[in-house]
Scaffold this motif. Sequence first.
Motif, PDB file in Angstrom:
ATOM      1  N   SER A 342       0.822  -1.224   0.000  1.00  0.00           N
ATOM      2  CA  SER A 342       0.000   0.000   0.000  1.00  0.00           C
ATOM      3  C   SER A 342       0.848   1.264   0.000  1.00  0.00           C
ATOM      4  O   SER A 342       0.327   2.367  -0.095  1.00  0.00           O
ATOM      5  CB  SER A 342      -0.906   0.037   1.231  1.00  0.00           C
ATOM      6  N   GLY A 343       2.164   1.116   0.119  1.00  0.00           N
ATOM      7  CA  GLY A 343       3.022   2.295   0.176  1.00  0.00           C
ATOM      8  C   GLY A 343       2.998   2.925   1.558  1.00  0.00           C
ATOM      9  O   GLY A 343       2.608   2.294   2.540  1.00  0.00           O
ATOM     10  N   TRP A 344       3.402   4.189   1.652  1.00  0.00           N
ATOM     11  CA  TRP A 344       3.462   4.862   2.950  1.00  0.00           C
ATOM     12  C   TRP A 344       2.148   5.572   3.254  1.00  0.00           C
ATOM     13  O   TRP A 344       1.534   6.155   2.368  1.00  0.00           O
ATOM     14  CB  TRP A 344       4.578   5.905   2.958  1.00  0.00           C
ATOM     15  N   PRO A 345       1.735   5.550   4.512  1.00  0.00           N
ATOM     16  CA  PRO A 345       0.593   6.390   4.886  1.00  0.00           C
ATOM     17  C   PRO A 345       1.035   7.846   4.883  1.00  0.00           C
ATOM     18  O   PRO A 345       2.245   8.119   4.852  1.00  0.00           O
ATOM     19  CB  PRO A 345       0.259   5.917   6.308  1.00  0.00           C
ATOM     20  N   ASN A 346       0.101   8.783   4.918  1.00  0.00           N
ATOM     21  CA  ASN A 346       0.482  10.195   4.911  1.00  0.00           C
ATOM     22  C   ASN A 346      -0.107  10.913   6.113  1.00  0.00           C
ATOM     23  O   ASN A 346      -0.661  10.295   7.009  1.00  0.00           O
ATOM     24  CB  ASN A 346       0.030  10.858   3.602  1.00  0.00           C
ATOM     25  N   GLY A 347       0.044  12.218   6.109  1.00  0.00           N
ATOM     26  CA  GLY A 347      -0.606  13.037   7.130  1.00  0.00           C
ATOM     27  C   GLY A 347      -0.073  12.816   8.530  1.00  0.00           C
ATOM     28  O   GLY A 347       1.127  12.695   8.752  1.00  0.00           O
ATOM     29  N   LYS A 348      -1.005  12.725   9.491  1.00  0.00           N
ATOM     30  CA  LYS A 348      -0.624  12.676  10.909  1.00  0.00           C
ATOM     31  C   LYS A 348       0.131  11.406  11.264  1.00  0.00           C
ATOM     32  O   LYS A 348       0.755  11.338  12.319  1.00  0.00           O
ATOM     33  CB  LYS A 348      -1.876  12.818  11.782  1.00  0.00           C
ATOM     34  N   SER A 349       0.075  10.404  10.402  1.00  0.00           N
ATOM     35  CA  SER A 349       0.794   9.154  10.692  1.00  0.00           C
ATOM     36  C   SER A 349       2.312   9.379  10.733  1.00  0.00           C
ATOM     37  O   SER A 349       3.044   8.557  11.275  1.00  0.00           O
ATOM     38  CB  SER A 349       0.454   8.091   9.648  1.00  0.00           C
ATOM     39  N   TRP A 350       2.781  10.502  10.160  1.00  0.00           N
ATOM     40  CA  TRP A 350       4.219  10.780  10.189  1.00  0.00           C
ATOM     41  C   TRP A 350       4.691  11.241  11.565  1.00  0.00           C
ATOM     42  O   TRP A 350       5.880  11.238  11.856  1.00  0.00           O
ATOM     43  CB  TRP A 350       4.587  11.862   9.170  1.00  0.00           C
ATOM     44  N   ILE A 351       3.753  11.706  12.369  1.00  0.00           N
ATOM     45  CA  ILE A 351       4.143  12.377  13.606  1.00  0.00           C
ATOM     46  C   ILE A 351       3.692  11.594  14.824  1.00  0.00           C
ATOM     47  O   ILE A 351       2.513  11.245  14.965  1.00  0.00           O
ATOM     48  CB  ILE A 351       3.495  13.788  13.680  1.00  0.00           C
ATOM     49  N   ASP A 352       4.634  11.289  15.713  1.00  0.00           N
ATOM     50  CA  ASP A 352       4.288  10.907  17.076  1.00  0.00           C
ATOM     51  C   ASP A 352       5.297  11.624  17.975  1.00  0.00           C
ATOM     52  O   ASP A 352       6.126  12.391  17.488  1.00  0.00           O
ATOM     53  CB  ASP A 352       4.282   9.380  17.282  1.00  0.00           C
ATOM     54  N   SER A 353       5.232  11.386  19.293  1.00  0.00           N
ATOM     55  CA  SER A 353       6.064  12.193  20.200  1.00  0.00           C
ATOM     56  C   SER A 353       7.551  12.043  19.897  1.00  0.00           C
ATOM     57  O   SER A 353       8.313  13.006  19.964  1.00  0.00           O
ATOM     58  CB  SER A 353       5.782  11.798  21.654  1.00  0.00           C
ATOM     59  N   SER A 354       7.984  10.832  19.516  1.00  0.00           N
ATOM     60  CA  SER A 354       9.420  10.642  19.290  1.00  0.00           C
ATOM     61  C   SER A 354       9.857  11.149  17.913  1.00  0.00           C
ATOM     62  O   SER A 354      10.907  11.781  17.793  1.00  0.00           O
ATOM     63  CB  SER A 354       9.795   9.169  19.451  1.00  0.00           C
ATOM     64  N   THR A 355       9.057  10.891  16.875  1.00  0.00           N
ATOM     65  CA  THR A 355       9.479  11.350  15.542  1.00  0.00           C
ATOM     66  C   THR A 355       9.434  12.879  15.455  1.00  0.00           C
ATOM     67  O   THR A 355      10.283  13.484  14.809  1.00  0.00           O
ATOM     68  CB  THR A 355       8.618  10.745  14.407  1.00  0.00           C
ATOM     69  N   LEU A 356       8.472  13.495  16.129  1.00  0.00           N
ATOM     70  CA  LEU A 356       8.396  14.962  16.089  1.00  0.00           C
ATOM     71  C   LEU A 356       9.644  15.564  16.736  1.00  0.00           C
ATOM     72  O   LEU A 356      10.237  16.509  16.212  1.00  0.00           O
ATOM     73  CB  LEU A 356       7.134  15.472  16.792  1.00  0.00           C
TER      74      LEU A 356
END
Length: 457
Positions: A342-356
């Motif tokens: 399905s490839g990569w999800p987009n949007g808010k899925s890129w961000i969590d507390s550690s990745t931000l």
Amino acid sequence: MVASLVNNKHLLWRAGFGPGIEQIDELKNKNIKTILQEMFREESFSPITYQTPDLEPLEYNDPKENAEQKRKLLKLHQQQNNELNFKFLEKLATSNEQLREKMAFFWHGHFATRINNPKFNKQLLNTLREKSLGNFRDLLFEVSRSPSMLQFLNNQQNKKDHPNENFAREVMELFTMGRGNYTEKDIREAARAFTGWGYDKEGNFVERKKLHDTGTKTFLGKTGNFTGDDVLNIILEQKTTAEFITKKIYTFFVNEKPDLSIIENLSQNFYQSGYDIKKLMNEIFSSSWFYDKKNIGNRIKSPTELFAGMMRILPMEIQNPENIMVYQKLLGQMLLYPPNVSGWPNGKSWIDSSTLMLRLQIPQIWSGLRPMEYAAKEDDDMDMGMKSREALNKSFKNPNIMIDWNKVDHAFNNKKAEDYLIVNTDSLDMKIVKQFSDQSIKTNVINLMSTPEYQLM
């Protein structure tokens, strides 16, 4: 801020990877039509390749020597794939043909494959780049015949009397029509039509006639002695295919909340044009609704967009490019390695507390102002290819980036850097940015890139 500057930044980020440092001077006064003409201007195509030479094929009968040769081969494949990965990122950041590369990046997530063979990866990557703005029909046919896709979706094992449905299912569900527009029987019949499609050792497409089911098939309401080509042509006859592709392009390039009336109009034009991708993209970027306030600064940059955007604005020489892969792994987007079909999800899925936290620190780390102190989560479900958190930290080396700050100083001299670095400055608190800056352009640029607002485009 001048409205045209906001629109120009918006276009450069959506149709490419943001403004390059050489565009800063003229960005405020440039006409959108001029930028569009530049975006659609094509140069002669240059394929991406790797320099690492291939190993000679196995020639030993000794099992120990064979095992050693296989280990060498795996290591070599990893090096070659890493080389392709970084060269693709470099193209995204430095190419004059920003729209071609942005479309290739989109198709790279749409036609997602994940295999270890660098030769096949290189072949597919260059197909996606070369045909990214051409005709969707041509792109679909070429990708469907690529060894990378046929291997990833098991069509090499698709034979008459023992059809494998993987490829047929994903072609319809993910690449063309979307769920709900075909039946399980359509999948079975399409799989029969694709029997015998495969590739040889060199990666050339082959139709293995003896393995093809020559019987009559009924697919999407049509009956005949269909081949794989026939199935793809029937899929392209469906208006739902144009709708599915248009909606996916709209949500990626315009807004994750689809405007169905706009999408319907775009998809009708796309279908009538015979699937002309360039025409569709021109219609999107030339439309007044593309520049509506609700569409500006509303998308979270993917890790690749974040990296490429920084590389465009900060002239840099990366001494250890292989270490950029660590950042890709930690932020969840490693080029050539999508998480699944399905490839990569987009949007808010890129961000969590550690990745931000890591995203906000990258400008300082890459500028040499702070060390890398980030560790992968112990329960991280992404394959790090390393045994433990300690191993990841131990193996990490700084990319050793040399940034030409004189060039940055010159570009931003007598300018408000925030007007060029942040797409939508409405929520930006410059008091906080300046609180942590000295008077230099360097710290101002780094601090602006370290704001949550820089994560948006």
